[in-house]
Every structure is written in C-alpha cells, then in structure tokens.
Motif scaffolding. Structure first.
Motif, PDB file in Angstrom:
ATOM      1  N   LEU A  61       0.829  -1.208   0.000  1.00 48.05           N
ATOM      2  CA  LEU A  61       0.000   0.000   0.000  1.00 48.05           C
ATOM      3  C   LEU A  61       0.862   1.257   0.000  1.00 48.05           C
ATOM      4  N   LEU A  62       1.878   1.300   0.864  1.00 48.94           N
ATOM      5  CA  LEU A  62       2.723   2.489   0.959  1.00 48.94           C
ATOM      6  C   LEU A  62       3.452   2.751  -0.356  1.00 48.94           C
ATOM      7  N   GLY A  63       3.881   1.691  -1.018  1.00 44.90           N
ATOM      8  CA  GLY A  63       4.514   1.872  -2.306  1.00 44.90           C
ATOM      9  C   GLY A  63       3.587   2.500  -3.323  1.00 44.90           C
ATOM     10  N   ARG A  64       2.314   2.316  -3.116  1.00 45.43           N
ATOM     11  CA  ARG A  64       1.311   2.840  -4.039  1.00 45.43           C
ATOM     12  C   ARG A  64       0.924   4.285  -3.747  1.00 45.43           C
ATOM     13  N   ILE A  65       0.868   4.650  -2.460  1.00 45.10           N
ATOM     14  CA  ILE A  65       0.352   5.983  -2.117  1.00 45.10           C
ATOM     15  C   ILE A  65       1.440   6.996  -1.760  1.00 45.10           C
ATOM     16  N   ALA A  66       2.655   6.536  -1.415  1.00 49.97           N
ATOM     17  CA  ALA A  66       3.719   7.478  -1.040  1.00 49.97           C
ATOM     18  C   ALA A  66       3.999   8.434  -2.187  1.00 49.97           C
ATOM     19  N   GLY A  67       4.042   9.732  -1.862  1.00 54.85           N
ATOM     20  CA  GLY A  67       4.280  10.750  -2.871  1.00 54.85           C
ATOM     21  C   GLY A  67       3.029  11.226  -3.573  1.00 54.85           C
ATOM     22  N   ARG A  68       1.889  10.617  -3.268  1.00 54.92           N
ATOM     23  CA  ARG A  68       0.633  10.995  -3.926  1.00 54.92           C
ATOM     24  C   ARG A  68      -0.345  11.665  -2.970  1.00 54.92           C
ATOM     25  N   LEU A  69       0.104  11.909  -1.750  1.00 51.56           N
ATOM     26  CA  LEU A  69      -0.748  12.519  -0.733  1.00 51.56           C
ATOM     27  C   LEU A  69      -0.125  13.831  -0.269  1.00 51.56           C
ATOM     28  N   PRO A  70      -0.936  14.736   0.286  1.00 49.09           N
ATOM     29  CA  PRO A  70      -0.398  16.059   0.663  1.00 49.09           C
ATOM     30  C   PRO A  70       0.489  16.065   1.896  1.00 49.09           C
ATOM     31  N   LEU A  71       0.599  14.942   2.605  1.00 51.40           N
ATOM     32  CA  LEU A  71       1.521  14.822   3.733  1.00 51.40           C
ATOM     33  C   LEU A  71       2.410  13.606   3.510  1.00 51.40           C
ATOM     34  N   GLY A 117      -4.964  25.806  10.824  1.00 52.56           N
ATOM     35  CA  GLY A 117      -3.938  25.366   9.883  1.00 52.56           C
ATOM     36  C   GLY A 117      -3.720  23.863   9.949  1.00 52.56           C
ATOM     37  N   ILE A 118      -3.718  23.307  11.169  1.00 55.24           N
ATOM     38  CA  ILE A 118      -3.562  21.862  11.332  1.00 55.24           C
ATOM     39  C   ILE A 118      -4.785  21.141  10.773  1.00 55.24           C
ATOM     40  N   ALA A 119      -5.975  21.693  11.015  1.00 62.85           N
ATOM     41  CA  ALA A 119      -7.195  21.091  10.483  1.00 62.85           C
ATOM     42  C   ALA A 119      -7.177  21.077   8.957  1.00 62.85           C
ATOM     43  N   VAL A 120      -6.664  22.154   8.358  1.00 69.32           N
ATOM     44  CA  VAL A 120      -6.545  22.203   6.889  1.00 69.32           C
ATOM     45  C   VAL A 120      -5.664  21.049   6.409  1.00 69.32           C
ATOM     46  N   GLN A 121      -4.538  20.839   7.072  1.00 71.93           N
ATOM     47  CA  GLN A 121      -3.631  19.766   6.664  1.00 71.93           C
ATOM     48  C   GLN A 121      -4.271  18.386   6.820  1.00 71.93           C
ATOM     49  N   LEU A 122      -4.917  18.144   7.954  1.00 74.56           N
ATOM     50  CA  LEU A 122      -5.436  16.809   8.230  1.00 74.56           C
ATOM     51  C   LEU A 122      -6.675  16.492   7.392  1.00 74.56           C
ATOM     52  N   THR A 123      -7.559  17.467   7.217  1.00 74.37           N
ATOM     53  CA  THR A 123      -8.725  17.197   6.374  1.00 74.37           C
ATOM     54  C   THR A 123      -8.310  17.035   4.918  1.00 74.37           C
ATOM     55  N   GLY A 124      -7.322  17.791   4.489  1.00 74.35           N
ATOM     56  CA  GLY A 124      -6.816  17.634   3.129  1.00 74.35           C
ATOM     57  C   GLY A 124      -6.201  16.264   2.915  1.00 74.35           C
ATOM     58  N   PHE A 125      -5.460  15.793   3.926  1.00 71.40           N
ATOM     59  CA  PHE A 125      -4.851  14.469   3.830  1.00 71.40           C
ATOM     60  C   PHE A 125      -5.921  13.388   3.751  1.00 71.40           C
ATOM     61  N   LEU A 126      -6.901  13.448   4.652  1.00 72.41           N
ATOM     62  CA  LEU A 126      -7.931  12.417   4.660  1.00 72.41           C
ATOM     63  C   LEU A 126      -8.762  12.443   3.383  1.00 72.41           C
ATOM     64  N   LYS A 127      -9.059  13.620   2.895  1.00 75.98           N
ATOM     65  CA  LYS A 127      -9.850  13.693   1.664  1.00 75.98           C
ATOM     66  C   LYS A 127      -9.104  13.030   0.514  1.00 75.98           C
ATOM     67  N   ALA A 128      -7.797  13.266   0.423  1.00 74.37           N
ATOM     68  CA  ALA A 128      -7.000  12.655  -0.641  1.00 74.37           C
ATOM     69  C   ALA A 128      -6.872  11.142  -0.427  1.00 74.37           C
ATOM     70  N   LEU A 129      -6.644  10.718   0.820  1.00 73.46           N
ATOM     71  CA  LEU A 129      -6.518   9.290   1.110  1.00 73.46           C
ATOM     72  C   LEU A 129      -7.807   8.563   0.754  1.00 73.46           C
ATOM     73  N   HIS A 130      -8.941   9.131   1.157  1.00 74.82           N
ATOM     74  CA  HIS A 130     -10.227   8.483   0.915  1.00 74.82           C
ATOM     75  C   HIS A 130     -10.593   8.463  -0.568  1.00 74.82           C
ATOM     76  N   ALA A 131      -9.944   9.302  -1.353  1.00 75.42           N
ATOM     77  CA  ALA A 131     -10.214   9.338  -2.795  1.00 75.42           C
ATOM     78  C   ALA A 131      -9.253   8.450  -3.588  1.00 75.42           C
ATOM     79  N   THR A 132      -8.413   7.679  -2.902  1.00 70.39           N
ATOM     80  CA  THR A 132      -7.453   6.801  -3.576  1.00 70.39           C
ATOM     81  C   THR A 132      -8.168   5.865  -4.544  1.00 70.39           C
TER      82      THR A 132
END
Length: 301
Positions: A61-71, A117-132
């Motif tokens: 999984l990590l090989g697939r998503i690393a570099g494709r998420l905002p964090l 600012g932290i909420a922006v980072q975490l919600t952005g990360f989850l939104k991108a992860l959930h859209a994998t």
C-alpha cells in the motif's frame, strides 16, 4: 526479536549499505519491534508470523500511495517481506521528522489560526486518502466485497460473548441500544467504500512544534477498505469535538457522517477492553472497561 544484535544481523545481511553506527529500540509492541537505525531509518520487525503478512500488505500500500498525498507517509526502501518468519522479516524506511501530535500537545497551542492550519492539513490528507483509486491489488478485492456493517456485527457478537460478563447491566443496555441504532440505519444511508487509515489518532500524526505544522502520517498497519467516518471518529477522539467542528467547516461532507462518527467513537473503549481481554493486555482491558462501565449515557466516545 528483542536484542539489538539480532536486528543488526538481519539489517547487515540484507542492507549492507547502511553505516549501522547506532541502533535504538523505540517500540516493543504487541505486534512489532521497531528500531531507529543511524538516527535516520525506521526498521519494523513483526513479532509473529501473521505480522509478516500484514507488513507485506502495508508495504504494498505504501509503495502505491507514497508521494501521492499532501503529507509525507513512510516510503519503504528496504525489506525482507517473503514468508521468512517472525524475527527475520522486516520493512525499513527513512524516518519522517516530527513528534506525535497527541491531544494535549494540540490543546496547548490555544491559537485559533494554528488549530485551523492543522485542520486544513489533516482534512486535506484524509480527503485525498479516501479518494485513492481502488483499482488493482488487495484494495480492489476488498472493495468488491465491502459490507460496511459486517465487521460491526461481528464486533457486537464478540462483545456479547466475551466482554458483557465483565460489564455492568446499564453498560450492556447502553451498548445494545448503541449498536441497534447503527444497524437500524442500514437501509436508509449508503456508505461508499474508501481506503481508510484505520488508526488516525495523535500517536500516528507527526508534528513540527517550531512551525506548528503536521509533517507526516505513519503506521498504516490498520489501513483497509472502510467507512471514511471511522478516520474522523479517531480524529475527534484525539482532539475533541471543537476540532472536528473546525474540520467540518473545511470539509462539509463530515456533517453527513455525524451519526456514524458518533457511533464509531462510541465503540473505542469497548474495542480497547475487548482487545485487552483477547490478547492478555491487562492495562488495556482495565482502562477500556473502566470507561465503559463509568458512562452514564449512550456511548459517544
């Protein structure tokens, strides 16, 4: 594996390019031994045979998503992930700088701009992860058979069979009603399958206090196909309802998940107690059970 020499021997054999000047055990958990090597690389060794399969799945999984998420997330660079057996298989990756963003640390900020600012980072990360994209590999297989209620039906049955005898009658009644309300919604709402982190709490979110920013997210051993609301429930459990409210302003989809977030959050203490009971972890069992039996209303986290 418990001795530094054993870890050193395995790493030296399969990763000859590392200097191996220092090795420090930073975690000895139920499933993994975790070592920091040369202050720059993390190596995880499964303690049991089943952990080898889980680590192989996580590395894929990590090989697939690393570099494709905002964090940043771990990017495996080294590994012996064949069925080598517990104590010999491992995964290694470059350390992500930062300290765990536990709830107490976040609340000490007391700064609306920083929290947002932290909420922006975490919600952005989850939104991108959930859209994998779920096409291919075990993600596609799990998505094809995804039933958002099955694992909770199985959990409820285990609770009734194993944990209820330790719970007081009021706690049992509250739990019955908690699960009944969730199951009653089965025909009224559709839960879309998504890739979820599965353990999105403060210990797995890394933070740079000098810049008040999140630096990365670690430990994808619980990642699976599931309901995105599960990750927001973990976020709420770590940081509180006010932080979740800020997150909902940034991602209004959270509002539609509210009932499910409350349900999942309300199972965390039950799951902790059950885990402790099933794995002989007396601390987890007593902590979770004390929370469950002390509640005066429906579980809500």
């Amino acid at each position: 594996m418990e001795k530094p020499n054993e870890a050193l021997d395995a790493i030296r054999k399969h990763v000859p390019g590392l200097a191996l000047r220092t090795i420090e055990r930073i975690e000895s958990g139920q499933n993994n031994e975790v070592w920091l090597v040369d202050a720059a690389f993390i190596f995880r060794f499964p303690r049991y045979g089943e952990g080898v399969r889980q680590l192989r799945r996580e590395a894929e999984l990590l090989g697939r998503i690393a570099g494709r998420l905002p964090l940043a997330v771990p990017r495996p660079e080294y590994g012996v992930l064949e069925p080598a057996g517990a104590g010999r298989a491992f995964m290694g990756y470059r350390r992500i700088e930062g300290a765990p963003l536990e709830g107490e640390r976040l609340h000490r900020l007391n700064d609306t701009a920083s929290l947002r600012g932290i909420a922006v980072q975490l919600t952005g990360f989850l939104k991108a992860l959930h859209a994998t994209n779920l096409a291919g590999g075990w993600l596609e297989l799990e998505a094809g058979s995804f039933d958002p209620y099955r694992e909770w039906e199985e959990l409820y049955e285990r609770l009734r069979l194993e944990l209820y005898r330790f719970m007081n009658p009021k706690a049992c009644d509250r739990t019955d009603r908690h699960f009944a309300d969730f199951f009653a919604a089965r025909g009224h709402s559709r839960i879309e399958a998504a890739l979820i982190h599965g353990d999105f709490g403060g210990s797995n979110i890394l933070f740079d206090p000098s810049e008040n920013r999140v630096t990365g997210v670690i430990y994808f051993g619980s990642a699976q196909i599931g309901d995105p609301a599960t990750d927001y429930a973990a976020l709420s459990a770590s940081y509180g309802d006010e932080f979740l409210r800020i997150a909902a302003e940034l991602n209004p989809d959270i509002l539609g998940m509210r009932d499910r977030i409350l349900f999942y959050k309300g199972t965390f203490a039950l799951q902790e107690a059950l885990f402790g009971l099933e794995h002989g972890d007396d601390g987890a069992f007593k902590s979770g059970l004390a929370t469950v039996n002390a509640r005066t209303d429906r579980p809500s986290g």
